[in-house]
Design an enzyme around this catalytic site. Structure first.
Site, PDB file in Angstrom:
ATOM      1  N   VAL A   1       2.678  -3.486   4.504  1.00  0.00           N
ATOM      2  CA  VAL A   1       3.553  -2.306   4.530  1.00  0.00           C
ATOM      3  C   VAL A   1       3.272  -1.435   5.761  1.00  0.00           C
ATOM      4  CG1 VAL A   1       4.449  -0.363   3.218  1.00  0.00           C
ATOM      5  CG2 VAL A   1       3.566  -2.351   1.997  1.00  0.00           C
TER       6      VAL A   1
ATOM      7  N   LYS B   1       1.296   2.593  -6.362  1.00  0.00           N
ATOM      8  CA  LYS B   1       1.637   2.865  -7.779  1.00  0.00           C
ATOM      9  C   LYS B   1       0.406   2.955  -8.661  1.00  0.00           C
ATOM     10  CE  LYS B   1       2.500  -1.642  -6.687  1.00  0.00           C
ATOM     11  NZ  LYS B   1       3.281  -2.246  -5.629  1.00  0.00           N
TER      12      LYS B   1
ATOM     13  N   VAL C   1       7.551   2.325  -6.361  1.00  0.00           N
ATOM     14  CA  VAL C   1       8.289   1.716  -7.476  1.00  0.00           C
ATOM     15  C   VAL C   1       9.481   0.960  -6.930  1.00  0.00           C
ATOM     16  CG1 VAL C   1       9.544   2.150  -9.616  1.00  0.00           C
ATOM     17  CG2 VAL C   1       7.604   3.608  -9.004  1.00  0.00           C
TER      18      VAL C   1
ATOM     19  N   GLY D   1       9.805  -1.082  -4.504  1.00  0.00           N
ATOM     20  CA  GLY D   1       9.841  -1.264  -3.042  1.00  0.00           C
ATOM     21  C   GLY D   1      10.964  -0.544  -2.331  1.00  0.00           C
TER      22      GLY D   1
ATOM     23  N   ILE E   1      14.068  -0.125  -3.058  1.00  0.00           N
ATOM     24  CA  ILE E   1      15.174   0.427  -3.856  1.00  0.00           C
ATOM     25  C   ILE E   1      14.976   1.934  -4.033  1.00  0.00           C
ATOM     26  CG2 ILE E   1      16.424   0.259  -6.033  1.00  0.00           C
ATOM     27  CD1 ILE E   1      15.081  -2.492  -6.461  1.00  0.00           C
TER      28      ILE E   1
ATOM     29  N   LYS F   1       4.344   1.016 -12.563  1.00  0.00           N
ATOM     30  CA  LYS F   1       5.649   1.517 -12.100  1.00  0.00           C
ATOM     31  C   LYS F   1       6.398   2.184 -13.251  1.00  0.00           C
ATOM     32  CE  LYS F   1       5.821  -2.222  -8.740  1.00  0.00           C
ATOM     33  NZ  LYS F   1       6.215  -3.626  -8.598  1.00  0.00           N
TER      34      LYS F   1
ATOM     35  N   GLY G   1       7.749  -6.529   0.056  1.00  0.00           N
ATOM     36  CA  GLY G   1       7.915  -7.109   1.383  1.00  0.00           C
ATOM     37  C   GLY G   1       7.905  -6.033   2.449  1.00  0.00           C
TER      38      GLY G   1
HETATM   39  N1  LIG Z   1       3.287  -5.465  -0.108  1.00  0.00           N
HETATM   40  C1  LIG Z   1       4.350  -4.971  -0.721  1.00  0.00           C
HETATM   41  O1  LIG Z   1       5.420  -5.588  -0.727  1.00  0.00           O
HETATM   42  C2  LIG Z   1       4.272  -3.640  -1.416  1.00  0.00           C
HETATM   43  C3  LIG Z   1       5.393  -3.165  -2.102  1.00  0.00           C
HETATM   44  C4  LIG Z   1       5.355  -1.913  -2.696  1.00  0.00           C
HETATM   45  C5  LIG Z   1       4.193  -1.175  -2.648  1.00  0.00           C
HETATM   46  N2  LIG Z   1       3.097  -1.665  -2.004  1.00  0.00           N
HETATM   47  C6  LIG Z   1       1.883  -0.853  -1.977  1.00  0.00           C
HETATM   48  O2  LIG Z   1       1.595  -0.483  -0.642  1.00  0.00           O
HETATM   49  C7  LIG Z   1       0.179  -0.403  -0.455  1.00  0.00           C
HETATM   50  C8  LIG Z   1      -0.234  -1.341   0.671  1.00  0.00           C
HETATM   51  O3  LIG Z   1       0.117  -2.661   0.318  1.00  0.00           O
HETATM   52  P1  LIG Z   1       0.046  -3.880   1.375  1.00  0.00           P
HETATM   53  O4  LIG Z   1       0.744  -5.020   0.726  1.00  0.00           O
HETATM   54  O5  LIG Z   1       0.477  -3.440   2.726  1.00  0.00           O
HETATM   55  O6  LIG Z   1      -1.518  -4.178   1.366  1.00  0.00           O
HETATM   56  P2  LIG Z   1      -2.356  -5.074   2.389  1.00  0.00           P
HETATM   57  O7  LIG Z   1      -1.452  -5.975   3.151  1.00  0.00           O
HETATM   58  O8  LIG Z   1      -3.473  -5.651   1.623  1.00  0.00           O
HETATM   59  O9  LIG Z   1      -2.927  -3.988   3.411  1.00  0.00           O
HETATM   60  C9  LIG Z   1      -3.907  -3.071   3.056  1.00  0.00           C
HETATM   61  C10 LIG Z   1      -4.397  -2.383   4.318  1.00  0.00           C
HETATM   62  O10 LIG Z   1      -5.371  -1.416   3.961  1.00  0.00           O
HETATM   63  C11 LIG Z   1      -6.458  -1.527   4.857  1.00  0.00           C
HETATM   64  N3  LIG Z   1      -7.680  -1.026   4.231  1.00  0.00           N
HETATM   65  C12 LIG Z   1      -8.410  -1.560   3.238  1.00  0.00           C
HETATM   66  N4  LIG Z   1      -9.475  -0.792   2.975  1.00  0.00           N
HETATM   67  C13 LIG Z   1      -9.406   0.248   3.842  1.00  0.00           C
HETATM   68  C14 LIG Z   1     -10.214   1.383   4.087  1.00  0.00           C
HETATM   69  N5  LIG Z   1     -11.319   1.593   3.376  1.00  0.00           N
HETATM   70  N6  LIG Z   1      -9.831   2.252   5.040  1.00  0.00           N
HETATM   71  C15 LIG Z   1      -8.720   2.042   5.776  1.00  0.00           C
HETATM   72  N7  LIG Z   1      -7.901   0.987   5.593  1.00  0.00           N
HETATM   73  C16 LIG Z   1      -8.265   0.104   4.643  1.00  0.00           C
HETATM   74  C17 LIG Z   1      -6.553  -2.986   5.209  1.00  0.00           C
HETATM   75  O11 LIG Z   1      -7.267  -3.134   6.414  1.00  0.00           O
HETATM   76  P3  LIG Z   1      -7.486  -4.558   7.149  1.00  0.00           P
HETATM   77  O12 LIG Z   1      -6.086  -5.009   7.540  1.00  0.00           O
HETATM   78  O13 LIG Z   1      -8.326  -4.256   8.304  1.00  0.00           O
HETATM   79  O14 LIG Z   1      -8.109  -5.458   6.130  1.00  0.00           O
HETATM   80  C18 LIG Z   1      -5.069  -3.332   5.313  1.00  0.00           C
HETATM   81  O15 LIG Z   1      -4.599  -3.058   6.618  1.00  0.00           O
HETATM   82  C19 LIG Z   1      -0.432  -0.739  -1.825  1.00  0.00           C
HETATM   83  O16 LIG Z   1      -0.658   0.441  -2.536  1.00  0.00           O
HETATM   84  C20 LIG Z   1       0.657  -1.556  -2.494  1.00  0.00           C
HETATM   85  O17 LIG Z   1       0.590  -1.483  -3.908  1.00  0.00           O
HETATM   86  C21 LIG Z   1       3.113  -2.883  -1.398  1.00  0.00           C
END
Ligand SMILES: NC(=O)c1ccc[n+]([C@@H]2O[C@H](COP(=O)([O-])OP(=O)(O)OC[C@H]3O[C@@H](n4cnc5c(N)ncnc54)[C@H](OP(=O)(O)O)[C@@H]3O)[C@@H](O)[C@H]2O)c1
Length: 431
Positions: free
Chosen positions: A15, A107, A134, A136, A138, A208, A305
């Site tokens: 994200v 969430k 919640v 994504g 939408i 959510k 996504g």
């Molecule tokens: N992915 C989706 O489609 C989606 C949809 C809706 C909501 N969300 C929400 O959005 C948030 C992020 O999701 P994501 O999918 O982007 O997760 P992700 O790909 O796992 O990315 C998490 C990021 O956080 C960083 N991180 C971890 N520990 C950290 C710390 N202590 N200090 C600073 N940065 C740190 C990681 O660093 P490194 O890259 O260096 O490891 C990584 O860049 C979550 O709350 C998730 O529930 C995600």
């Protein structure tokens, strides 16, 4: 020229990376819409050396994400780390302590700490925005908080987890079993490896739902009160039997508030073929909101996504750039009520029950007697011939009645040697 909204971004994964790309690609349009530019000034992630395929040289790198909130040249903070506690929560608290608005997609954090954070934002007179948390991309948070704000919301429910929906609808399309599709979902990146349990056990959908229910019913977020059942025990035969009866199987998060209190449940459900949720396939999400004047609203789209989620995060940033804050859960925290939990037994509805039983005389009589004794009226009963292992599948649909009665019947049957496995119960969503 109005000064840019200067932001700090923590988390550069799916994200966070998407947010940087979107802000760069649509910068001119975003500036026109927001009335000023949105400029990333500082970033943080866990591993500074990781190649993210994005040029990060123009941003100040900060190792400790919480200190982003303390930078003088930062107006608002974006938290995209994830996790209900830990660095995400520390950063959120730090942002409000510093009098800075926060945008998050988290969430889990909101389900557990939403009330505290909304209170802190209100005290600091800044915004807490979480459209991405919640469903994504939408805009259902805006839809509830703004578009439907004039209505008493009667129900809010939907397909809130793309991983589960991908698995269920692929089972539906292929006739294959759960475990098989789960590993496909993992290799396609739709399900977490090695542990997909947060998604498939319904916890993510429950996070959510608790947020949606708070917004919809003006209630304090109450994640602990959500009854949660995931999709692990749905078998291919359930999907086939549901189809033969004119239904699709979906993991539905359902919320309702009435004189009994607040009812929140995530459970596999049978959805009639004509219902909008029956047409939500693959990794899509959909949310239905039913209001007393607007009627039924359907929000549908990509629930996860890079692009869709970044779209939601940046929409929140545009609001903040315009000075549009608004209370996080649709009303000031002091107006949010603490609703007690409505007992499931009071609810009425039809149910689908699948039993795997021994192939011997008297079993059917035992099951129907248990139903009769508990006051459950049977609408249909299908028995499939014995399978290779000698077991028989019995599928029952009940007439509408109190859920309590079905629960009593299942209690009576618990431990019966006739049952070769735990019965599967799915509630039927009516049109
Ligand atoms: N992915 C989706 O489609 C989606 C949809 C809706 C909501 N969300 C929400 O959005 C948030 C992020 O999701 P994501 O999918 O982007 O997760 P992700 O790909 O796992 O990315 C998490 C990021 O956080 C960083 N991180 C971890 N520990 C950290 C710390 N202590 N200090 C600073 N940065 C740190 C990681 O660093 P490194 O890259 O260096 O490891 C990584 O860049 C979550 O709350 C998730 O529930 C995600």
């Amino acid at each position: 020229m109005t000064q840019a909204l200067r932001i700090a971004l923590a988390g550069l994964g799916t994200v966070g990376g998407g947010v940087l790309k979107l802000l760069a690609e649509n910068a001119a349009l975003i500036e026109r819409r927001a009335g000023r530019a949105i400029e990333v000034v500082a970033i943080s992630a866990r591993d500074r050396t990781r190649d993210r395929g994005i040029d990060l040289s123009g941003y100040e790198w900060v190792d400790d994400s919480a200190s982003l909130a303390r930078l003088d040249n930062v107006d608002a903070v974006v938290e995209l780390i994830g996790g209900s506690d830990g660095p995400a929560l520390t950063l959120a608290r730090a942002a409000f302590n510093q009098g800075k608005s926060l945008v998050t997609g988290n969430k889990a954090m909101l389900a557990h700490h939403g009330l505290e954070l909304a209170e802190a934002a209100e005290k600091a007179n800044v915004a807490l925005k979480y459209e991405a948390a919640v469903a994504g991309g939408i805009p259902v948070i805006k839809g509830l908080r703004e578009g439907a704000a004039a209505n008493v919301i009667e129900h809010v429910y939907g397909v809130l987890n793309g991983t589960c929906n991908f698995i269920l609808t692929t089972m539906e399309a292929t006739g294959r079993d759960f475990a098989d599709i789960l590993s496909e979902a993992q290799s396609l990146g739709y399900a977490e490896k090695p542990d997909p349990s947060i998604d498939i056990d319904g916890v993510d959908a429950a996070h959510k739902l608790s947020i949606l229910a708070s917004l919809a019913f003006g209630a304090q977020v109450d994640f602990d009160a959500v009854q949660i059942t995931g999709i692990r025990h749905v078998i291919a035969a359930d999907i086939a039997e549901a189809a033969a009866l004119g239904f699709r199987v979906r993991l539905v998060g359902f919320g309702e508030a009435d004189s009994h209190g607040l009812f929140q449940r995530v459970h596999p459900c049978l959805v009639p073929e004509g219902h909008p949720l029956a047409h939500v396939t693959g990794s899509l999400n959909a949310v239905v909101v039913e209001g007393n004047h607007v009627g039924r609203l359907l929000f549908q789209g990509r629930g996860a996504g890079e692009g869709p989620t970044a779209s939601a995060v940046v929409a929140d940033l545009i609001d903040i750039a315009r000075g549009e804050y608004g209370p996080a859960f649709g009303m000031p925290v002091k107006s949010l009520t603490k609703l007690h939990t409505a007992p499931a037994g009071e609810r009425r509805g039809r149910a689908y029950l699948r039993f795997t039983v021994a192939d011997r005389p008297g079993v059917l009589a035992e099951l129907t007697a248990a139903m009769r004794d508990a006051g459950v009226s049977i609408e249909s009963l299908i028995q499939r011939g014995a399978t290779a292992d000698g077991s028989v599948l019995l599928v029952m649909v009940t007439h509408e009645g109190p859920e309590r009665s079905v629960a009593h019947a299942l209690e009576k049957l618990e431990g019966s040697p006739s049952l070769l496995g735990a019965p599967m119960l799915m509630y039927i969503l009516e049109n």
